[in-house]
Motif scaffolding. Structure first.
Motif, PDB file in Angstrom:
ATOM      1  N   CYS A   1       0.803  -1.283   0.060  1.00 24.52           N
ATOM      2  CA  CYS A   1       0.086  -0.009   0.023  1.00 24.52           C
ATOM      3  C   CYS A   1       0.914   1.259   0.000  1.00 24.52           C
ATOM      4  CB  CYS A   1      -0.856  -0.058   1.299  1.00 24.52           C
ATOM      5  SG  CYS A   1      -2.400   1.331   1.192  1.00 24.52           S
ATOM      6  N   ILE A   2       1.766   1.078   0.579  1.00 24.88           N
ATOM      7  CA  ILE A   2       2.836   2.312   0.837  1.00 24.88           C
ATOM      8  C   ILE A   2       3.469   2.535  -0.653  1.00 24.88           C
ATOM      9  CG2 ILE A   2       5.135   2.996   1.457  1.00 24.88           C
ATOM     10  CD1 ILE A   2       4.327   1.649   4.323  1.00 24.88           C
ATOM     11  N   ASP A   3       3.708   1.530  -1.229  1.00 23.67           N
ATOM     12  CA  ASP A   3       4.521   1.555  -2.551  1.00 23.67           C
ATOM     13  C   ASP A   3       3.277   2.055  -3.605  1.00 23.67           C
ATOM     14  OD1 ASP A   3       6.700   0.478  -1.428  1.00 23.67           O
ATOM     15  OD2 ASP A   3       6.473  -1.487  -2.330  1.00 23.67           O
ATOM     16  N   GLU A   4       2.094   1.701  -3.484  1.00 20.39           N
ATOM     17  CA  GLU A   4       1.099   2.070  -4.369  1.00 20.39           C
ATOM     18  C   GLU A   4       0.722   3.534  -4.258  1.00 20.39           C
ATOM     19  OE1 GLU A   4      -0.139   0.756  -7.065  1.00 20.39           O
ATOM     20  OE2 GLU A   4       0.330  -1.539  -6.576  1.00 20.39           O
ATOM     21  N   CYS A   5       0.786   4.082  -3.010  1.00 21.18           N
ATOM     22  CA  CYS A   5       0.420   5.360  -2.598  1.00 21.18           C
ATOM     23  C   CYS A   5       1.661   6.248  -3.180  1.00 21.18           C
ATOM     24  CB  CYS A   5       0.526   5.709  -1.157  1.00 21.18           C
ATOM     25  SG  CYS A   5      -1.188   4.808  -0.382  1.00 21.18           S
ATOM     26  N   LEU A   6       3.007   5.793  -3.221  1.00 23.55           N
ATOM     27  CA  LEU A   6       3.977   6.702  -3.485  1.00 23.55           C
ATOM     28  C   LEU A   6       4.147   6.754  -5.018  1.00 23.55           C
ATOM     29  CD1 LEU A   6       6.974   5.848  -0.842  1.00 23.55           C
ATOM     30  CD2 LEU A   6       5.367   8.017  -0.771  1.00 23.55           C
TER      31      LEU A   6
ATOM     32  N   ALA B   1      -8.553   6.496  -0.761  1.00 28.68           N
ATOM     33  CA  ALA B   1      -9.123   5.817  -1.453  1.00 28.68           C
ATOM     34  C   ALA B   1     -10.292   6.410  -2.343  1.00 28.68           C
ATOM     35  CB  ALA B   1      -9.636   4.383  -1.174  1.00 28.68           C
ATOM     36  N   SER B   2     -10.905   7.417  -1.496  1.00 27.84           N
ATOM     37  CA  SER B   2     -11.967   8.274  -2.055  1.00 27.84           C
ATOM     38  C   SER B   2     -11.596   9.188  -3.211  1.00 27.84           C
ATOM     39  CB  SER B   2     -12.710   8.639  -1.159  1.00 27.84           C
ATOM     40  OG  SER B   2     -13.664   9.704  -1.486  1.00 27.84           O
ATOM     41  N   LEU B   3     -10.517   9.984  -2.570  1.00 26.99           N
ATOM     42  CA  LEU B   3      -9.728  10.918  -3.623  1.00 26.99           C
ATOM     43  C   LEU B   3      -9.335  10.189  -4.840  1.00 26.99           C
ATOM     44  CD1 LEU B   3      -7.942  13.526  -1.438  1.00 26.99           C
ATOM     45  CD2 LEU B   3      -9.411  13.835  -3.321  1.00 26.99           C
ATOM     46  N   CYS B   4      -8.555   8.883  -4.767  1.00 25.85           N
ATOM     47  CA  CYS B   4      -8.206   8.484  -5.957  1.00 25.85           C
ATOM     48  C   CYS B   4      -9.356   7.832  -6.918  1.00 25.85           C
ATOM     49  CB  CYS B   4      -7.196   7.087  -5.365  1.00 25.85           C
ATOM     50  SG  CYS B   4      -5.716   7.275  -4.722  1.00 25.85           S
ATOM     51  N   ARG B   5     -10.201   7.370  -6.500  1.00 26.22           N
ATOM     52  CA  ARG B   5     -11.255   7.186  -7.375  1.00 26.22           C
ATOM     53  C   ARG B   5     -11.914   8.523  -8.210  1.00 26.22           C
ATOM     54  NH1 ARG B   5     -11.415   1.981  -7.400  1.00 26.22           N
ATOM     55  NH2 ARG B   5     -11.033   0.554  -5.553  1.00 26.22           N
TER      56      ARG B   5
ATOM     57  N   ASP C   1      -5.231  10.785 -23.009  1.00 27.30           N
ATOM     58  CA  ASP C   1      -3.949  10.599 -22.555  1.00 27.30           C
ATOM     59  C   ASP C   1      -3.592  10.477 -20.856  1.00 27.30           C
ATOM     60  OD1 ASP C   1      -3.131  10.632 -25.108  1.00 27.30           O
ATOM     61  OD2 ASP C   1      -2.808  12.970 -25.318  1.00 27.30           O
ATOM     62  N   MET C   2      -4.630  10.421 -20.571  1.00 29.29           N
ATOM     63  CA  MET C   2      -4.687  10.005 -18.933  1.00 29.29           C
ATOM     64  C   MET C   2      -4.988   8.860 -18.427  1.00 29.29           C
ATOM     65  SD  MET C   2      -4.135  13.207 -17.858  1.00 29.29           S
ATOM     66  CE  MET C   2      -4.349  13.140 -16.147  1.00 29.29           C
ATOM     67  N   ASP C   3      -4.936   7.903 -19.240  1.00 26.67           N
ATOM     68  CA  ASP C   3      -5.048   6.559 -19.027  1.00 26.67           C
ATOM     69  C   ASP C   3      -4.214   5.930 -17.968  1.00 26.67           C
ATOM     70  OD1 ASP C   3      -7.117   6.383 -20.680  1.00 26.67           O
ATOM     71  OD2 ASP C   3      -6.112   5.375 -22.554  1.00 26.67           O
ATOM     72  N   GLU C   4      -2.994   6.147 -17.820  1.00 26.02           N
ATOM     73  CA  GLU C   4      -2.096   5.757 -16.911  1.00 26.02           C
ATOM     74  C   GLU C   4      -2.401   6.336 -15.621  1.00 26.02           C
ATOM     75  OE1 GLU C   4       2.836   6.022 -16.189  1.00 26.02           O
ATOM     76  OE2 GLU C   4       2.008   5.755 -18.210  1.00 26.02           O
ATOM     77  N   CYS C   5      -2.602   7.549 -15.533  1.00 22.71           N
ATOM     78  CA  CYS C   5      -2.829   8.048 -14.252  1.00 22.71           C
ATOM     79  C   CYS C   5      -4.115   7.489 -13.663  1.00 22.71           C
ATOM     80  CB  CYS C   5      -2.912   9.772 -14.530  1.00 22.71           C
ATOM     81  SG  CYS C   5      -2.940  10.603 -12.556  1.00 22.71           S
ATOM     82  N   ALA C   6      -4.992   7.325 -14.589  1.00 25.73           N
ATOM     83  CA  ALA C   6      -6.410   6.644 -13.878  1.00 25.73           C
ATOM     84  C   ALA C   6      -6.046   5.413 -13.523  1.00 25.73           C
ATOM     85  CB  ALA C   6      -7.293   6.731 -15.032  1.00 25.73           C
ATOM     86  N   ALA C   7      -5.367   4.673 -14.199  1.00 25.88           N
ATOM     87  CA  ALA C   7      -4.908   3.135 -13.672  1.00 25.88           C
ATOM     88  C   ALA C   7      -4.187   3.174 -12.453  1.00 25.88           C
ATOM     89  CB  ALA C   7      -4.290   2.500 -14.793  1.00 25.88           C
ATOM     90  N   MET C   8      -3.442   4.150 -12.259  1.00 24.19           N
ATOM     91  CA  MET C   8      -2.510   4.207 -11.032  1.00 24.19           C
ATOM     92  C   MET C   8      -3.465   4.448  -9.747  1.00 24.19           C
ATOM     93  SD  MET C   8       0.704   3.919  -9.868  1.00 24.19           S
ATOM     94  CE  MET C   8       1.557   4.080 -11.442  1.00 24.19           C
ATOM     95  N   CYS C   9      -4.357   5.587 -10.260  1.00 24.04           N
ATOM     96  CA  CYS C   9      -5.393   5.899  -8.993  1.00 24.04           C
ATOM     97  C   CYS C   9      -6.150   4.916  -8.628  1.00 24.04           C
ATOM     98  CB  CYS C   9      -6.074   7.070  -9.499  1.00 24.04           C
ATOM     99  SG  CYS C   9      -5.148   8.632  -9.595  1.00 24.04           S
ATOM    100  N   ARG C  10      -6.737   4.017  -9.571  1.00 25.73           N
ATOM    101  CA  ARG C  10      -7.370   3.082  -9.168  1.00 25.73           C
ATOM    102  C   ARG C  10      -6.601   1.893  -8.345  1.00 25.73           C
ATOM    103  NH1 ARG C  10     -10.071   4.249 -13.903  1.00 25.73           N
ATOM    104  NH2 ARG C  10     -12.027   5.154 -13.468  1.00 25.73           N
ATOM    105  N   ARG C  11      -5.458   1.603  -8.750  1.00 28.56           N
ATOM    106  CA  ARG C  11      -4.405   0.663  -7.844  1.00 28.56           C
ATOM    107  C   ARG C  11      -4.416   1.031  -6.544  1.00 28.56           C
ATOM    108  NH1 ARG C  11      -1.837  -0.146 -12.861  1.00 28.56           N
ATOM    109  NH2 ARG C  11      -0.057   1.475 -12.084  1.00 28.56           N
ATOM    110  N   CYS C  12      -4.102   2.127  -6.333  1.00 29.58           N
ATOM    111  CA  CYS C  12      -3.701   3.132  -5.132  1.00 29.58           C
ATOM    112  C   CYS C  12      -5.029   2.926  -4.093  1.00 29.58           C
ATOM    113  CB  CYS C  12      -3.307   4.325  -5.024  1.00 29.58           C
ATOM    114  SG  CYS C  12      -2.844   5.166  -3.496  1.00 29.58           S
ATOM    115  N   ALA C  13      -6.111   3.152  -4.889  1.00 33.70           N
ATOM    116  CA  ALA C  13      -7.573   3.049  -4.267  1.00 33.70           C
ATOM    117  C   ALA C  13      -7.911   1.695  -3.749  1.00 33.70           C
ATOM    118  CB  ALA C  13      -8.847   3.392  -5.134  1.00 33.70           C
ATOM    119  N   ASP C  14      -7.634   0.978  -4.387  1.00 30.70           N
ATOM    120  CA  ASP C  14      -7.682  -0.681  -4.140  1.00 30.70           C
ATOM    121  C   ASP C  14      -7.136  -0.952  -2.752  1.00 30.70           C
ATOM    122  OD1 ASP C  14      -9.602  -1.086  -6.217  1.00 30.70           O
ATOM    123  OD2 ASP C  14      -8.198  -2.064  -7.270  1.00 30.70           O
ATOM    124  N   ALA C  15      -5.663  -0.584  -3.043  1.00 34.85           N
ATOM    125  CA  ALA C  15      -4.980  -0.954  -1.822  1.00 34.85           C
ATOM    126  C   ALA C  15      -5.207  -0.229  -0.792  1.00 34.85           C
ATOM    127  CB  ALA C  15      -3.288  -0.667  -2.109  1.00 34.85           C
TER     128      ALA C  15
END
Length: 119
Positions: free
Chosen positions: A11-16, A75-79, A90-104
């Motif tokens: 989770c720390i890694d996903e957040c960072l 998690a709420s902000l990331c979603r 061109d924001m797909d990578e950021c969206a995917a990263m935010c969802r991984r972080c939200a899940d963690a």
């Protein structure tokens, strides 16, 4: 020295990683792309998401039980940030990263699977 459990370290890694993605994306992509990428609501959300991710990671590293609250907020902000990024090109990578972080973060906060009623 208190050991960081593997789930918390993930989770720390996903957040960072999300912190880096949102802050870097805002500064390097959104500022350059302009237009809707600089819409105040989107840009502020990206900056808030980055800061909340950094804060959640920090609280976990501190080893305080309050990390559950910061992870739930993260998690709420990331979603919300992921949804905003989905609406732009061109924001797909950021969206995917935010969802991984939200899940963690949801797992760390003990709220995994409870996002059906989220705003």
């Amino acid at each position: 020295m208190q050991t960081i459990l593997p789930d918390m370290q993930r989770c720390i890694d996903e957040c960072l990683n999300c912190y880096q993605s949102c802050l870097g994306g805002a500064m390097r992509h959104c500022l350059e792309a302009g237009g809707p990428h600089l819409a105040p609501d989107h840009f502020r959300l990206m900056m808030a998401c980055a800061e909340m991710c950094r804060t959640a990671a920090h609280f976990m590293l501190l080893g305080v039980p309050h990390h559950r609250h910061t992870c739930a907020d993260c998690a709420s902000l990331c979603r919300q940030c992921a949804d905003s990024c989905d609406s732009l090109r061109d924001m797909d990578e950021c969206a995917a990263m935010c969802r991984r972080c939200a899940d963690a973060c949801e797992r760390m906060a003990g709220t995994a699977g409870a996002t059906a009623g989220r705003p």
